[in-house]
Design a protein around this motif. Structure first.
Motif, PDB file in Angstrom:
ATOM      1  N   THR A 121       0.855  -1.185   0.000  1.00 34.33           N
ATOM      2  CA  THR A 121       0.000   0.000   0.000  1.00 34.33           C
ATOM      3  C   THR A 121       0.890   1.234   0.000  1.00 34.33           C
ATOM      4  N   PRO A 124      -0.014   4.439   4.322  1.00 30.62           N
ATOM      5  CA  PRO A 124      -1.212   4.115   5.103  1.00 30.62           C
ATOM      6  C   PRO A 124      -1.384   5.084   6.265  1.00 30.62           C
ATOM      7  N   LEU A 132       3.363  -1.447   9.260  1.00 33.32           N
ATOM      8  CA  LEU A 132       2.257  -2.118   8.577  1.00 33.32           C
ATOM      9  C   LEU A 132       2.285  -3.622   8.820  1.00 33.32           C
ATOM     10  N   ALA A 143       4.735  -0.686   3.089  1.00 38.04           N
ATOM     11  CA  ALA A 143       4.144   0.645   2.910  1.00 38.04           C
ATOM     12  C   ALA A 143       5.100   1.469   2.058  1.00 38.04           C
TER      13      ALA A 143
END
Length: 305
Positions: A121, A124, A132, A143
């Protein structure tokens, strides 16, 4: 290693940009929605690594379709399934603030860990959780920072005397990373409490913005209330222009209109969420991360039961 990107129709352009960066095939996941609200999901068979691309803004219906797609890909022969969710929803609630509240970060993290072999991702929106990996136990998680992407976006037309502004203390990591990449000056706003109920936003050193352009930099734009407070302070301090830049823009049309009326002349964001402000493709940063991601590069795999 054979790998294919599988995407939903709402992520077509961004998924194709990533596929072009990596040089792999890109296929669309078909979705038929019935009158009762249920969805039928069909994903093309993938014998190697299936990379599912979907940003999880407005997440509730998207999550169900995502899990159905993962199941279809697994049944169709995929050995590994990696989720790339440029915006990962439900990350803000990391504790129960009141009795009876669900901790959504924990629920969604475990859900992702159950159905995918890896998660990538972008920036975040985490508060008290620092990594994460803590959220998705048992799978690889990464991340990716959009700071470089935002810096490249701003660099194209930013005046040398521009001052970057963090709208609150939580924005400091993002604005610092972008300012360092650009060699730009920066200020960070603070919330100061005067009494039990009076909380005021202040920007230490704000006198430096007089006659200079200011760009407010944050990871997330939602309602934009804090940005509006910042814009008011910057305008009163004599900034020659005010813009905003963010990784994710979740603002609705009415929110963006309010920001424009409040003196923010331009809002730009990374294309982690599709919309009118999405100006900077994240594909290059994601491709770099994916090439070095263990769940993608690892040749051995233990099948799930």
């Amino acid at each position: 290693m054979t790998a294919t990107i599988h995407h939903f129709s709402d992520s077509t352009a961004a998924a194709r940009r990533l596929a072009a960066e990596i040089g792999i095939e890109c296929r669309q996941i078909a979705v038929h929605r019935f009158p009762d609200g249920e969805s039928l999901v069909r994903a093309a068979p993938s014998a190697g690594t299936a990379i599912v691309y979907r940003s999880l803004d407005h997440p509730d219906a998207k999550l169900i379709e995502l899990l159905l797609a993962a199941s279809a890909l697994r049944d169709g022969g995929a050995r590994k399934i990696i989720l790339i969710a440029p915006y990962l929803a439900y990350m803000r609630q990391d504790i129960a603030f009141h009795p009876g509240e669900a901790v959504s970060q924990k629920v969604i993290g475990r859900l992702m860990a159950t159905h995918f072999d890896g998660l990538i991702t972008v920036d975040p929106h985490l508060h008290r959780t620092h990594d994460l990996q803590e959220i998705v136990p048992g799978i690889d998680a990464l991340a990716v920072s959009a700071a470089g992407t935002i810096a490249d976006m701003l660099r194209t037309d930013m005046r040398p005397d521009t001052i970057l502004i963090g709208p609150d203390s939580e924005s400091r990591p993002w604005v610092t990373s972008v300012a360092e990449a650009l060699g730009a000056d920066m200020l960070v706003a603070e919330k100061r409490r005067f009494g039990d109920r009076n909380v005021t936003l202040v920007i230490p050193g704000i006198e430096r913005v007089r006659g200079c352009p200011a760009i407010i930099v944050d990871d997330l734009i939602s309602s934009g209330a804090t940005l509006l407070q910042c814009a008011t302070l910057l305008r009163e301090a004599g900034a020659s222009g005010i813009e905003a830049a963010a990784t994710h823009c979740l603002g609705r049309p009415g929110d963006l209109d309010a920001l424009a009326r409040g003196g923010i002349q331009r809002i730009r964001s990374v294309d982690t969420v599709d919309g009118p402000t999405a100006s900077a493709p994240i594909a290059a940063a994601l491709a770099h991360a994916l090439r070095n991601f263990p769940a993608f590069t690892r040749t051995s795999h233990t099948p799930r039961t």
